[in-house]
Design an enzyme around this catalytic site. Structure first.
Site, PDB file in Angstrom:
ATOM      1  CB  THR A 111     -30.348  86.159   6.414  1.00 47.33           C
ATOM      2  OG1 THR A 111     -29.786  86.379   5.118  1.00 47.33           O
ATOM      3  CG2 THR A 111     -31.638  85.371   6.257  1.00 47.33           C
ATOM      4  CG  ASP A 145     -19.879  83.501  11.011  1.00 46.45           C
ATOM      5  OD1 ASP A 145     -20.185  84.326  10.125  1.00 46.45           O
ATOM      6  OD2 ASP A 145     -18.714  83.359  11.428  1.00 46.45           O
ATOM      7  N   GLY A 166     -19.440  81.788  -3.188  1.00 47.74           N
ATOM      8  CA  GLY A 166     -18.283  81.738  -2.293  1.00 47.74           C
ATOM      9  C   GLY A 166     -17.168  80.867  -2.843  1.00 47.74           C
ATOM     10  CG  ASP A 204     -20.192  76.601  -3.157  1.00 41.61           C
ATOM     11  OD1 ASP A 204     -19.688  76.412  -2.035  1.00 41.61           O
ATOM     12  OD2 ASP A 204     -21.413  76.790  -3.327  1.00 41.61           O
TER      13      ASP A 204
END
EC number: 3.6.1.66
Length: 221
Positions: free
Chosen positions: A10, A72, A154, A156
């Site tokens: 990342t 992922d 995202g 959330d």
């Protein structure tokens, strides 16, 4: 004993910092791909979270010649047959924002009374020759009828966690990490990291031996 360098696949410094803190005290040096300058991006075209995590981990390990850890994750909604699933980040299109994805999800769930969903996270730790270790964790919850909360990212704001009586976006980062799919997978990795280190040293020693013998191996787990 010389520490092992482990690359987190990342460029998100917060994510690599979280893992560095989690593995503090172990003989391992945590880096992420941002420490190595520009490198190609892996293709995330797998059909499952496990395939994509492995693709990212193996790609990074082979490009850099070091063990790599990738994750992922995504959201599976029962009423939508498991969608958005592996396309969670691109649910509303390849250039979709979090708001776009949440808007599309809430529209798809309009009028739906069965709102059960779960977050899934798969971690893959791969060495350049191919073998990998896999860790998976889930977190069960429900989809709200509207976004709630200002934390997280995202999905959330629309993922309600019944035990806490909050959405993930209404939790502090510490509260979320204690129950989230990703937090659970990372703790599972940490709890057996002594064994992981033994596995890594064996794989790396084997790789060194093969290289010294001029053998090029491309294994799969």
């Amino acid at each position: 004993m010389e520490p092992i360098t482990l690359v987190i696949a990342t460029r998100n410094r917060a994510k690599s910092s979280e893992i560095r803190t989690l593995l503090h005290g172990f003989p391992v040096e945590i880096k992420d791909v941002a420490d190595f300058g520009p490198i190609p991006e892996p293709r995330e075209d797998g059909q499952t979270f496990e395939e994509n995590a492995y693709k990212k981990a193996l790609f990074t390990a082979r490009v850099l010649g070091l063990p790599a850890l990738a994750d992922d994750s995504g959201l599976e909604v029962e009423a939508l047959g498991g969608a958005p699933g592996v396309r969670s980040a691109r649910y509303a299109g390849d250039q979709a924002t979090d708001e776009d994805n949440n808007r599309k999800l809430l529209q798809a769930m309009k009028g739906q009374t069965h709102r059960k969903a779960r977050f899934v996270c798969v971690l893959s730790l791969a060495v350049p020759t191919g073998p990998a270790l896999t860790y998976e964790a889930t977190c069960e919850g429900e989809i709200t009828t509207e976004p709630r909360g200002r934390f997280g990212f995202g999905y959330d704001p629309v993922f309600y966690y019944p035990s806490a009586g909050k959405t993930f976006a209404e939790m502090t980062p510490e509260e979320k990490a204690a129950v989230s799919h990703r937090g659970r997978a990372l703790r599972e990795l940490r709890d057996e990291f002594d064994k992981v280190l033994v596995w890594l040293r064996q794989r790396l020693a084997e790789e060194k031996r093969l290289l010294s013998e001029g053998i090029c191996m491309h294994e799969h787990p």
